[in-house]
Design an enzyme around this catalytic site. Structure first.
Site, mmCIF file in Angstrom:
data_model
loop_
_atom_site.group_PDB
_atom_site.id
_atom_site.type_symbol
_atom_site.label_atom_id
_atom_site.label_comp_id
_atom_site.label_asym_id
_atom_site.label_seq_id
_atom_site.Cartn_x
_atom_site.Cartn_y
_atom_site.Cartn_z
ATOM 1 N N LEU A 12 17.630 -20.500 19.936
ATOM 2 C CA LEU A 12 16.711 -21.585 20.276
ATOM 3 C C LEU A 12 17.389 -22.924 19.994
ATOM 4 O O LEU A 12 16.750 -23.846 19.514
ATOM 5 C CB LEU A 12 15.413 -21.476 19.463
ATOM 6 C CG LEU A 12 14.370 -20.482 19.959
ATOM 7 C CD1 LEU A 12 13.104 -20.574 19.121
ATOM 8 C CD2 LEU A 12 14.029 -20.709 21.433
ATOM 9 N N CYS A 36 29.923 -13.708 30.073
ATOM 10 C CA CYS A 36 28.856 -12.717 30.277
ATOM 11 C C CYS A 36 27.566 -13.249 30.902
ATOM 12 O O CYS A 36 27.126 -12.741 31.927
ATOM 13 C CB CYS A 36 28.536 -12.031 28.946
ATOM 14 S SG CYS A 36 29.895 -11.001 28.377
HETATM 15 P P1 NAD Z 1 38.636 -8.811 29.892
HETATM 16 O O1 NAD Z 1 38.892 -9.421 31.218
HETATM 17 O O2 NAD Z 1 39.026 -9.534 28.658
HETATM 18 O O3 NAD Z 1 39.349 -7.368 29.830
HETATM 19 C C1 NAD Z 1 39.349 -6.445 30.876
HETATM 20 C C2 NAD Z 1 40.700 -5.747 30.885
HETATM 21 O O4 NAD Z 1 40.664 -4.655 31.799
HETATM 22 C C3 NAD Z 1 41.872 -6.627 31.330
HETATM 23 O O5 NAD Z 1 42.870 -6.624 30.338
HETATM 24 C C4 NAD Z 1 42.352 -5.969 32.633
HETATM 25 O O6 NAD Z 1 43.747 -6.090 32.830
HETATM 26 C C5 NAD Z 1 41.927 -4.549 32.421
HETATM 27 N N1 NAD Z 1 41.770 -3.747 33.652
HETATM 28 C C6 NAD Z 1 41.145 -4.100 34.801
HETATM 29 N N2 NAD Z 1 41.176 -3.086 35.676
HETATM 30 C C7 NAD Z 1 41.826 -2.067 35.070
HETATM 31 C C8 NAD Z 1 42.171 -0.746 35.474
HETATM 32 N N3 NAD Z 1 41.800 -0.257 36.668
HETATM 33 N N4 NAD Z 1 42.848 0.031 34.606
HETATM 34 C C9 NAD Z 1 43.219 -0.441 33.392
HETATM 35 N N5 NAD Z 1 42.908 -1.677 32.966
HETATM 36 C C10 NAD Z 1 42.224 -2.488 33.797
HETATM 37 O O7 NAD Z 1 37.072 -8.475 29.877
HETATM 38 P P2 NAD Z 1 36.091 -8.373 28.592
HETATM 39 O O8 NAD Z 1 35.613 -9.721 28.205
HETATM 40 O O9 NAD Z 1 36.706 -7.495 27.589
HETATM 41 O O10 NAD Z 1 34.842 -7.630 29.262
HETATM 42 C C11 NAD Z 1 34.913 -6.273 29.669
HETATM 43 C C12 NAD Z 1 33.522 -5.795 29.993
HETATM 44 O O11 NAD Z 1 32.702 -5.832 28.810
HETATM 45 C C13 NAD Z 1 32.777 -6.633 31.032
HETATM 46 O O12 NAD Z 1 31.983 -5.798 31.806
HETATM 47 C C14 NAD Z 1 31.897 -7.520 30.183
HETATM 48 O O13 NAD Z 1 30.744 -7.944 30.853
HETATM 49 C C15 NAD Z 1 31.540 -6.605 29.036
HETATM 50 N N6 NAD Z 1 31.199 -7.311 27.790
HETATM 51 C C16 NAD Z 1 31.931 -8.368 27.389
HETATM 52 C C17 NAD Z 1 31.621 -9.007 26.194
HETATM 53 C C18 NAD Z 1 32.414 -10.205 25.741
HETATM 54 O O14 NAD Z 1 31.948 -10.906 24.846
HETATM 55 N N7 NAD Z 1 33.591 -10.472 26.303
HETATM 56 C C19 NAD Z 1 30.553 -8.546 25.409
HETATM 57 C C20 NAD Z 1 29.840 -7.429 25.841
HETATM 58 C C21 NAD Z 1 30.164 -6.816 27.043
#
Ligand code: NAD
Length: 430
Positions: A250, A260
């Site tokens: 808030l 996200c």
């Molecule tokens: P990010 O971009 O930091 O990491 C994703 C990684 O996946 C990258 O390093 C990329 O090279 C790799 N990748 C992509 N395609 C691939 C494949 N086919 N094989 C192997 N590696 C591959 O993303 P993130 O922030 O870690 O988020 C990941 C997921 O988690 C998203 O769906 C996001 O919404 C969710 N999420 C993120 C957070 C956050 O705070 N960042 C919190 C909760 C949920």
């Protein structure tokens, strides 16, 4: 247990390291080779407090390794976590191409029964698509289940959040997959909620959408406060003391950003629409958030009258403190709006400068906040890094050309800023 984590980003690295800390044997694989090489060499590609130390410790114990071969790593794993990115595509849908690619590659590599877990945030029913895609690609006779175990960690406190999650949601298709995932989290004191896959997927989208709604709600109240003489901080305190409302999220300000909320709201509204329900509330939450960024520039215009050829010091580029993540960072949006009006921007951020420059190559970066403020007509604070809290107003006042501050996060005490001679504007405070 043998665990493979596919996608070594913010979520994957933290998930992998904390699962290794729980005693599992974890391999984090990523298709980005330079990233994998950096990790193998002992580097950590992101800024996340406590993560380098944790990774070093679990690597030393031999329970965390890195690799680039997704299929090979998936073979022999009991649990394969998908933590790849799920950005928004140009049509506003969740771009699930990385999830699809990961699912296909994992399927080809599986050697025996494994639970393949969506940890990435995905629209409801994605689990079904993952399962069908995998069925077409697994070796004959290899069994698997697809489950959903959404991640709720917050960047900046991700390690602690992953060690002690507020809840562990296990969206599973059957008792066999549930048993495997319960073992993965054995010993955790967090509440465990077991649901079907669709419910778990929905819990994640609904949670993020609700949090974003709280932020837009308080920002709308802040706008009303600005017009009426009420103080949004006190209004929020008065509301938050009601346990049905709660005090968190808030805080009025420039609105939400980050990797996200914006994309998850868009994806949630889109899947709702595909399923035949127009989730109009979410559209309004997005609109209020967009307006809030414009409002910050408007406050500056109210003070400076004309922004053309004005020099603006911008403090904070990361979407929030304690991270270097600049995805959908309000600061970059504000910088572009200012530049579009002919102002020049000199920015500072304790860690996110390099990542911001990769997106805006001509962004002028200052080595410290005072250097950013040198000769500026106004200072705009967009990210409330704790180090900015203690800035010396008298010193800032001396180096600036005009004494104007727009505090888009309500970080500072208005009386202190005004006592130092500043024209000080913040969000929703008289
Ligand atoms: P990010 O971009 O930091 O990491 C994703 C990684 O996946 C990258 O390093 C990329 O090279 C790799 N990748 C992509 N395609 C691939 C494949 N086919 N094989 C192997 N590696 C591959 O993303 P993130 O922030 O870690 O988020 C990941 C997921 O988690 C998203 O769906 C996001 O919404 C969710 N999420 C993120 C957070 C956050 O705070 N960042 C919190 C909760 C949920």
């Amino acid at each position: 247990m043998r665990v493979t984590v596919v996608g070594a980003g913010y979520v994957g690295l933290v998930t992998g390291a904390t699962l290794a800390e729980r005693g599992h044997d974890v391999t984090c694989v990523d298709s980005d080779l330079p990233k994998v090489r950096m990790l193998e060499a002992g580097g950590v590609p992101i800024h996340e407090p406590g993560l380098p130390e944790l990774i070093a410790a679990v690597r030393k114990s031999g329970r965390l390794g890195f690799g680039a071969d997704v299929a090979a790593s998936a073979g022999g794993a009991e649990v394969v976590m998908m933590t790849v990115g799920t950005p928004t595509d140009p049509q506003g849908r969740a771009d699930l191409s990385s999830v699809e690619a990961a699912a296909r590659t994992i399927a080809t590599g599986l050697e025996g029964y494994a639970v393949v877990v969506e940890k990435s945030t995905v629209p409801v029913r994605t689990g079904d698509r993952v399962r069908r895609t995998m069925e077409r690609n697994v070796k004959p006779g290899v069994e698997f289940d697809v489950a959903s175990n959404p991640e709720f960690l917050r960047e900046g406190t991700a390690v602690e959040d992953a060690r002690k999650p507020s809840r562990i949601v296990l969206g599973v298709p059957n008792a066999r997959a549930e048993k495997v995932l319960r073992r993965l989290y054995e010993g955790s004191e967090s509440p465990i909620l077991v649901t079907n896959v669709e419910t778990a997927e929905m819990i994640k989208h609904a949670s993020n959408a609700f949090l974003a709604t709280k932020i837009s709600f308080v920002n709308a109240v802040a706008r009303l406060c600005e017009k009426s003489g009420a103080n949004v901080e006190e209004v929020a305190r008065g509301m938050g003391l009601d346990p049905r409302i709660g005090a968190q999220f808030l805080r009025a300000g420039v609105g939400y950003g980050g990797s996200c909320f914006a994309k998850d709201l868009e994806a949630f509204a889109d899947i709702a629409s595909q399923l035949g329900y127009e989730f109009r509330l979410l559209r309004e939450v997005q609109a209020v958030n967009r307006e809030q960024r414009a409002h910050v520039v408007d406050l500056l215009r109210q003070e400076l009258w004309v922004l053309r050829e004005k020099r603006v010091a911008l403090l904070g580029l990361a979407f929030k403190p304690d991270t270097d993540d600049i995805r959908d960072a309000p600061a970059l949006d504000v910088a572009q709006r200012l530049r579009a009006e002919g102002a020049t921007v000199r920015a500072h951020d304790p860690v996110a400068g390099a990542k911001a420059k990769a997106i805006l190559p001509d962004l002028d970066l200052a080595p410290d906040p005072y250097a950013a403020a040198e000769g500026a007509d106004a200072l705009v604070l967009v990210t409330e890094w704790p180090a900015y809290k203690a800035l010396d107003f008298t010193r800032l006042r001396k180096v600036m050309r005009q004494p104007v501050i727009v505090d888009a996060r309500n970080l500072w005490d208005p009386a202190a800023a005004r006592a130092a001679g500043f024209h000080y504007r913040s969000i929703g405070r008289p």
